[in-house]
Scaffold this active site. Structure first.
Site, PDB file in Angstrom:
ATOM      1  CG  ASP A  32      24.850  17.592  25.482  1.00 57.18           C
ATOM      2  OD1 ASP A  32      24.695  16.052  25.475  1.00 57.18           O
ATOM      3  OD2 ASP A  32      25.787  18.065  25.205  1.00 57.18           O
ATOM      4  CG  PHE A  35      24.448  12.935  29.846  1.00 60.22           C
ATOM      5  CD1 PHE A  35      23.924  11.709  29.915  1.00 60.22           C
ATOM      6  CD2 PHE A  35      25.795  13.261  29.839  1.00 60.22           C
ATOM      7  CE1 PHE A  35      24.794  10.394  29.755  1.00 60.22           C
ATOM      8  CE2 PHE A  35      26.553  11.957  29.956  1.00 60.22           C
ATOM      9  CZ  PHE A  35      26.169  10.734  29.865  1.00 60.22           C
ATOM     10  CD  GLU A 111      36.185  11.169  -6.646  1.00 61.13           C
ATOM     11  OE1 GLU A 111      36.048  11.446  -5.303  1.00 61.13           O
ATOM     12  OE2 GLU A 111      36.147   9.967  -7.130  1.00 61.13           O
ATOM     13  CE  LYS A 113      38.606  20.608  -3.508  1.00 58.36           C
ATOM     14  NZ  LYS A 113      38.112  21.660  -2.384  1.00 58.36           N
ATOM     15  CG  ASP A 115      32.560  24.543  -0.507  1.00 63.43           C
ATOM     16  OD1 ASP A 115      33.571  24.207   0.356  1.00 63.43           O
ATOM     17  OD2 ASP A 115      32.413  25.718  -0.847  1.00 63.43           O
ATOM     18  CE1 TYR A 223      36.767  13.062   0.361  1.00 67.46           C
ATOM     19  CE2 TYR A 223      34.909  14.180   0.031  1.00 67.46           C
ATOM     20  CZ  TYR A 223      36.030  13.893   0.418  1.00 67.46           C
ATOM     21  OH  TYR A 223      36.535  14.986   1.433  1.00 67.46           O
ATOM     22  CE  LYS A 310      39.439  26.008  -4.895  1.00 68.83           C
ATOM     23  NZ  LYS A 310      39.171  25.518  -3.769  1.00 68.83           N
ATOM     24  CB  CYS A 405      18.590  58.763   8.892  1.00 66.22           C
ATOM     25  SG  CYS A 405      17.569  57.348   8.601  1.00 66.22           S
ATOM     26  CB  CYS A 408      14.157  59.901   9.954  1.00 66.21           C
ATOM     27  SG  CYS A 408      15.477  59.600  10.695  1.00 66.21           S
ATOM     28  CB  CYS A 423      18.971  55.895  11.661  1.00 66.09           C
ATOM     29  SG  CYS A 423      17.626  57.298  12.415  1.00 66.09           S
ATOM     30  CB  CYS A 429      13.560  56.489  11.890  1.00 64.66           C
ATOM     31  SG  CYS A 429      14.573  55.803  10.524  1.00 64.66           S
TER      32      CYS A 429
HETATM   33  S1  IVH Z   1      40.070  13.224  -2.206  1.00 68.48           S
HETATM   34  C1  IVH Z   1      44.255  12.515  -0.771  1.00 68.48           C
HETATM   35  N1  IVH Z   1      37.524  13.736  -3.366  1.00 68.48           N
HETATM   36  O1  IVH Z   1      38.811  18.695  -0.858  1.00 68.48           O
HETATM   37  C2  IVH Z   1      43.098  13.037  -1.434  1.00 68.48           C
HETATM   38  N2  IVH Z   1      38.437  15.217  -1.698  1.00 68.48           N
HETATM   39  O2  IVH Z   1      41.879  19.436  -0.545  1.00 68.48           O
HETATM   40  C3  IVH Z   1      41.798  12.994  -0.397  1.00 68.48           C
HETATM   41  N3  IVH Z   1      36.952  17.197  -1.226  1.00 68.48           N
HETATM   42  O3  IVH Z   1      39.175  18.910   2.246  1.00 68.48           O
HETATM   43  C4  IVH Z   1      40.791  14.057  -0.742  1.00 68.48           C
HETATM   44  N4  IVH Z   1      35.429  16.401  -2.573  1.00 68.48           N
HETATM   45  O4  IVH Z   1      37.446  16.963   2.191  1.00 68.48           O
HETATM   46  C5  IVH Z   1      38.676  14.094  -2.424  1.00 68.48           C
HETATM   47  N5  IVH Z   1      35.521  13.950  -4.254  1.00 68.48           N
HETATM   48  C6  IVH Z   1      36.329  14.561  -3.258  1.00 68.48           C
HETATM   49  C7  IVH Z   1      36.277  15.535  -2.586  1.00 68.48           C
HETATM   50  C8  IVH Z   1      37.231  15.972  -1.839  1.00 68.48           C
HETATM   51  C9  IVH Z   1      35.807  17.347  -1.514  1.00 68.48           C
HETATM   52  C10 IVH Z   1      37.476  17.987  -0.106  1.00 68.48           C
HETATM   53  C11 IVH Z   1      38.308  17.392   0.997  1.00 68.48           C
HETATM   54  C12 IVH Z   1      39.833  18.091   1.255  1.00 68.48           C
HETATM   55  C13 IVH Z   1      39.841  18.913   0.148  1.00 68.48           C
HETATM   56  C14 IVH Z   1      41.147  18.308  -0.711  1.00 68.48           C
END
Ligand code: IVH
Length: 667
Positions: A32, A35, A111, A113, A115, A223, A310, A405, A408, A423, A429
């Site tokens: 990069d 470039f 579905e 969520k 992370d 999603y 959650k 420590c 030692c 230490c 040590c």
């Molecule tokens: S739907 C308007 N579906 O969760 C609704 N969000 O606070 C749009 N996330 O940062 C979100 N899995 O990136 C949706 N199956 C899922 C998700 C999901 C993770 C995250 C999303 C956002 C946060 C929502």
């Protein structure tokens, strides 16, 4: 002049080719920064020669790769967050609210969520045209170049039944296995560990170098589909369509028609999520029909038609039995809580890290306390609180940080501005001595075939007390030790003699000087190509080297100020280790320009700009892009920028033409 024109043409051609390799083939053949460097040269030449302007020049592209900061883009549809719920009761409330508002039958899609880092992709006529991060919800960073390197993101779609234009949202994820691999590598290199895959995913997404992004093997799950003419009114059905176009839609999404269905999904995934390849932090529930979604609408921050449930951050309460203090390779002290063993998300937890003194003070820990331990997205469990109410009169003494420590006995030091204690007895040590040897032998340093257990055995047997002792080992010593059958002993001796030709920079890294990692070792070995030169370097000499700051300079000078280190290096030299840079064709390396800051401007006859840049670095100088108070020389060629010249004369900077510059090097 003709020379300039042909340079411009060849730069344009080269840059276009690299653009294609990179963007179309996703197979860049140059770094990069190379470039960028070529792009900058072209820009400067074009600035100086407006007569050669061409709207098709790679410098004229919108959103050129040149920009170090990402371009900010407005989201066509804002990226909202979701309301959170933490219990089934709250989920029932959400369900009830939806039922009352709609007053008709409805389905809910459940579905996971995921992370990671959220992303929004735009496709036009089946091609990926843009990838934008969430940012503040209304504007995000354009990270298209990076997202293109993620293999599970389709660049072109399959089939022909997709809308002409749409957005798809999802999560960029770093799988657990990749996360663990990266951390293991970092641990081997003595670098700090990443706390969780989410941080690595979002950090990687904003990395300036797409080849680093490509190497990290990110994944992407989708999603949510947005657009004016989506295939159906059902979110679930749209996800199935998107799957057929080539998107990775998790197969575990489920259409629920009752609270019982939802409840079943929640309790199933509460446990099962431990076996998923990626991190999840909850479940998302969405009303399936898009018409119904529109009816329900939005609050200022989140949709009324969806909610997040959650997962409980897995937390247990257990007894704090004792605290031990561990000493690392560099002498850093880590306090560790020894706990009454307890089960936490599938594993038995016996220990938790406490990081440093501030954390212990903040928690007001006493031995015998009932402590809350969590294992969130982090891999190492941590103590998040104390159940002070259950504290009885029998509770033990207040935990305080040690003064000496534990290995030692040396008095600990706490460098100003740091939370950690160290230490200082590096030479006496045991864990530091063994750690230094372990570091010296690693693959990236001297590559000597011996493991930590053997180092421990040999240290205990009095055979090795420092890295130089390794070179005195003989077959007769080794065969006396357990584990060292004839063949592996010979193998070790072979690797010891091979290590004598390991390049200087790796030897320097192997010495384990604090803050001298691989990159710093490389820089130092170039600027001071012989150990004696480095030994004599003052803090000023060191900080004059590109990217070497005060902290590193101080650590290096302190290392060489210690007689014991000097004696060690002298002893290593008698075994024939490489203590200088090998002749790599740049044997004319000098320090003639050491400490000098030189700016290049214009076009040259005898060498290319690149060659001048290399010459400056070869002779220990630093090449900078713009004239400032720090500039020592301005190296000028034909048609140099007038503004630069004026600024330089105003600041009284010495101006050299190419002959004068070459003379300077001759002297
Ligand atoms: S739907 C308007 N579906 O969760 C609704 N969000 O606070 C749009 N996330 O940062 C979100 N899995 O990136 C949706 N199956 C899922 C998700 C999901 C993770 C995250 C999303 C956002 C946060 C929502």
């Amino acid at each position: 002049m003709n020379g300039t024109k042909s340079r411009i043409t060849s730069l344009r051609r080269e840059l276009e080719r690299h653009n294609y390799n990179y963007h179309v083939l996703s197979a860049p053949t140059i770094a990069d920064c190379e470039f960028d460097y070529m792009m900058r040269e072209l820009q400067q030449l074009e600035e100086a020669h407006p007569e050669y302007f061409d709207p098709y020049s790679p410098t004229q592209r919108v959103g050129s790769d040149l920009s170090k900061d990402f371009e900010q883009v407005s989201h066509k549809y804002p990226m909202l967050s979701l309301g959170n719920t933490y219990s089934e009761a709250e989920v029932r409330e959400f369900y009830g609210r939806v039922a009352r508002s709609l007053n008709e039958s409805f389905d809910i899609v459940a579905e996971l969520k995921y992370d990671g880092a959220s992303i929004s992709l735009t496709y036009k006529n089946g091609k990926l045209v843009q990838a934008v991060t969430r940012g503040d919800g209304s504007r995000g960073d354009n990270v298209t170049a990076n997202v293109r390197t993620i293999r599970s993101v389709p660049l072109s779609l399959i089939g022909d039944d997709y809308p002409d234009e749409f957005e798809i949202r999802g999560e960029i994820l770093l799988p657990w296995s990749e996360f663990e691999r990266i951390n293991k590598e970092r641990e081997e290199q003595g670098e700090s560990l990443f706390a969780n895959p989410r941080n690595v995913a979002s950090g990687t997404l904003k990395h300036q170098n797409p080849s680093v992004v490509a190497a990290r093997k990110l994944d992407a799950y989708f999603y949510y589909l947005l657009g004016e003419d989506l295939p159906t009114d059902g979110h679930y059905e749209n996800m199935e369509a998107a799957r057929s176009w080539g998107f990775k839609i998790p197969p575990v999404i489920r259409k629920c028609s009752s609270l019982e269905d939802i409840s079943e999904y929640l309790s199933y995934w509460e446990k099962e999520r431990e076996h998923l390849p990626v991190a999840t932090d909850g479940i998302v529930l969405k009303v399936n029909s898009i018409k119904q979604q529109l009816n329900l609408g939005y609050t200022a921050k989140s949709p009324r038609w969806a909610v997040a449930y959650k997962f409980q951050a897995e937390r247990i309460a257990t007894r704090l039995n004792s605290i031990s203090f561990q000493v690392g390779r560099t002498g850093a002290i880590t306090p560790v809580a020894n706990l009454e063993p307890a089960l936490l998300s599938g594993t038995t937890v016996k220990r938790a890290s406490l990081h440093n003194e501030d954390i212990i003070i903040g928690l007001d820990l006493h031995i015998g306390d009932n402590v809350y331990v969590e294992k969130g997205g982090e891999i190492i469990p941590k103590i998040v609180g104390v159940d002070t109410e259950s504290r009885t009169t029998e509770v033990g003494e207040k935990v305080s940080f040690i003064k000496n420590c534990p290995e030692c006995g040396a008095e600990l030091i706490q460098p100003e501005g740091e939370a950690a204690h160290y230490c200082p007895n590096a030479w006496g040590c045991p864990p530091q001595i063994k750690g230094a040897i372990e570091h010296f032998v690693t693959r990236r340093a001297m590559d000597i075939r011996i493991g930590p257990e053997s180092i421990e055995d040999m240290y205990n047997a009095g055979l090795i007390k420092n890295v130089a002792d390794l070179y005195t080992l003989g077959l007769t010593d080794l065969v006396k030790l357990e584990r060292w059958a004839g063949k592996s002993a010979q193998n070790l001796l072979d690797s010891l003699s091979e290590s004598k030709s390991v390049p200087f920079e790796r030897f320097l890294y192997g010495l384990g000087i604090r803050y001298v990692g691989e990159t710093v070792a490389k820089r130092l070995s170039r600027a001071f190509p012989h150990i004696d030169k480095l030994k004599q370097a003052t803090a000023e000499d060191l900080t004059a080297v590109d990217e070497i700051g005060e902290r590193i300079a101080q650590s290096v000078t302190a290392y060489f100020a210690d007689e014991r280190n000097i004696a060690l290096i002298e002893r290593l030299a008698t075994f024939g280790l490489k203590m200088y840079m090998e002749d790599d064709g740049s044997s004319n390396r000098t320090n003639k320009l050491s400490g000098l800051n030189i700016v290049i401007s214009g076009a040259f006859a005898k060498h290319s700009r690149d060659e001048y840049k290399q010459l400056i670095e070869l002779h220990g100088g630093k090449n900078s892009g713009s004239v400032s108070g720090k500039t020592d020389y301005l190296l000028v060629g034909e048609n140099m920028g007038q503004a630069k010249l004026e600024k330089a004369s105003k600041l009284g900077i010495k101006i050299l033409n190419e002959d004068e510059f070459l003379n300077l090097l001759e002297q």
